[in-house]
Scaffold this active site. Sequence first.
Site, short mmCIF file in Angstrom:
data_model
loop_
_atom_site.label_atom_id
_atom_site.label_comp_id
_atom_site.label_asym_id
_atom_site.label_seq_id
_atom_site.Cartn_x
_atom_site.Cartn_y
_atom_site.Cartn_z
N ASP A 223 0.76 -1.19 -0.07
CA ASP A 223 0.07 -0.18 -0.09
C ASP A 223 0.82 1.34 -0.01
OD1 ASP A 223 -2.97 0.90 0.47
OD2 ASP A 223 -1.99 1.84 2.21
N GLU A 282 1.75 -0.55 -5.07
CA GLU A 282 0.65 0.68 -5.52
C GLU A 282 1.61 1.79 -5.24
OE1 GLU A 282 -3.20 3.07 -3.94
OE2 GLU A 282 -1.37 2.60 -2.54
C1 GLC Z 1 -4.24 2.96 -0.57
C2 GLC Z 1 -5.38 2.22 -0.61
C3 GLC Z 1 -6.65 3.05 -0.21
C4 GLC Z 1 -6.30 3.66 1.15
C5 GLC Z 1 -5.15 4.57 1.35
C6 GLC Z 1 -4.53 4.48 2.63
O1 GLC Z 1 -4.29 3.86 -1.72
O2 GLC Z 1 -5.72 1.48 -1.74
O3 GLC Z 1 -7.77 2.27 -0.08
O4 GLC Z 1 -7.24 4.42 1.51
O5 GLC Z 1 -4.14 3.77 0.54
O6 GLC Z 1 -4.06 3.35 3.17
#
Ligand code: GLC
Length: 559
Positions: A223, A282
């Site tokens: 994440d 991500e």
């Molecule tokens: C990422 C996740 C999202 C979350 C954010 C904070 O972007 O995909 O759902 O709110 O991180 O952890």
Amino acid sequence: MSPYASDASDRVAPAAPPPAWWREAVVYQVYPRSFADGNGDGMGDLPGIRSRLPYLRDLGVDALWLNPFYASPQADAGYDVADPRAVEPALGTLADAEELIRDAHELGIRVIVDLVPNHSSDRHEWFRRAREEGPGSPYRDRYHFHPGKGENGELPPNDWTSVFGGPAWTRTKNPDGTPGDWYLHLFAPEQPDFDWDQPAVRDDFHSILRFWLDRGVDGFRVDVAQGLVKAEGLPDIGRTDQRRMLGTEASPMWDQDGVHEIYRSWRRVLDSYPGERIAVGEVWAPTEERTALYVRPDELHQAFNFALMGASWDAEEIRRVVDTSLEAVRKVRASATWVLSNHDHCRHATRFAGPQPEGQCPRAGDRALGLRRARAATLLMLALPGSAYLYQGEELGLPEVTDLPDDVRQDPAFARSGKTDGFRDGCRVPIPWTLAGPSYGFGTGGSWLPQPEAWGTLSVEAQTGDPGSTLELYRAALALRRWHPGLGAGDTVEWDDAPHGVLAFRRPGFVCTANTADGVLIIPSVGRPLLSSSPIEAVEGPPGEAFTLPGHTTVWWTA
Ligand code: GLC
């Protein structure tokens, strides 16, 4: 010569090893709260997912990615992790997680779990103690606590804003009740950012990786992978549109060079386990080149490429995205990834239904057109080299639910932005399994977000066996992709000339043609049609020489 000795001259060259599984895997994203509810409390859970594994095997996916199911107060639907080694009681137990991993493996499905390293929950033991013990507590150092600016520290330490709206800082109280330091949270105040300069933080994440690797997981989705390290001194940004900078421009809060060392150390942990355990980041970095740095051979295995998700349904734009994405990963010998929908974005069946207001889903628009384009976009994506990440419910053609009442919305950004942003609940509505019944087969006790009335007609039950359904289209596409590895393999596409609005590219043994325009075209046959997102017909004349290619349609042909 001894019969046991081998002579290099008569050795047959070994066949090339099969490519690593993740390079062309189809990974299905399960949002645990909304997939299947095993105990009838209205909230999806791990036993529910376990009971639906045969569905996922039959769908033909290679792996699952599970969004966080860890102990969490759910201020951000589980992305506020209080204990990364425990399961949130509402979603199950650690034993349930272990059984889920074991059952998935028995069905030939790999399991990727989420890892949330940028921040913890404010109820995490470390943060609780940091606050309770006040200045001087060793736990403070593991987060970013700083004195405020202004005469009495009444102003935040810098001008950073939270991705969810409002300042990225919250002021604490000292144990004696006086106003104290501020702490940094790039997301909600319930999600304090870790300070990754601290060895305790680094060590703990190595141990979390091992905890889940020891339980058999095949990988991690990382994440906010670009966020862990902040620029030295936390300098001001001097701009108010910081949210827009996320993933588009350099910024002191994101994509600092120091993150790469962390991923190199994780890679060593992953590589110490058998069986190609992976990490997929991500990563919101300003350019494809910067993103590619995360997937150098000794770092993460993959990074989500959100470019396709950001593209309109337009041949030229898609071609540009495909070319630049492939070129960027080729340079570092990584594999491409493709995503059309996930739990943070407007579902693609709705996105393609009409013009998208910035950051939001089109509320009106032509739903049938949206679905038609979405089906075509999916076939196009599944013909590209690399791996594809599918989001639960897209195989049913689910639209975004755009009319949820304000009082049921749980996206923390909704409240923090004065209801102008934070519409992520609309893609998180529990999915329909049956035509009728309580919560359309999601569970026996309702659903934590209300499901629209039309949900039953989109259910797995309604679509199974209907050759025109979106579910059967996905099943057929994934079966073809599984049995014809040429579809996901490699790192290049070869473009054919095509009329304006049409994309045609070659893959080993295949041609994929996509008409992104409205009009029907007559195109010469390039081979035998294998699958199409809407019906195509042979044109009268010598058999198989020409076909109609309707608008917003993708066709796979044997080459
Ligand atoms: C990422 C996740 C999202 C979350 C954010 C904070 O972007 O995909 O759902 O709110 O991180 O952890």
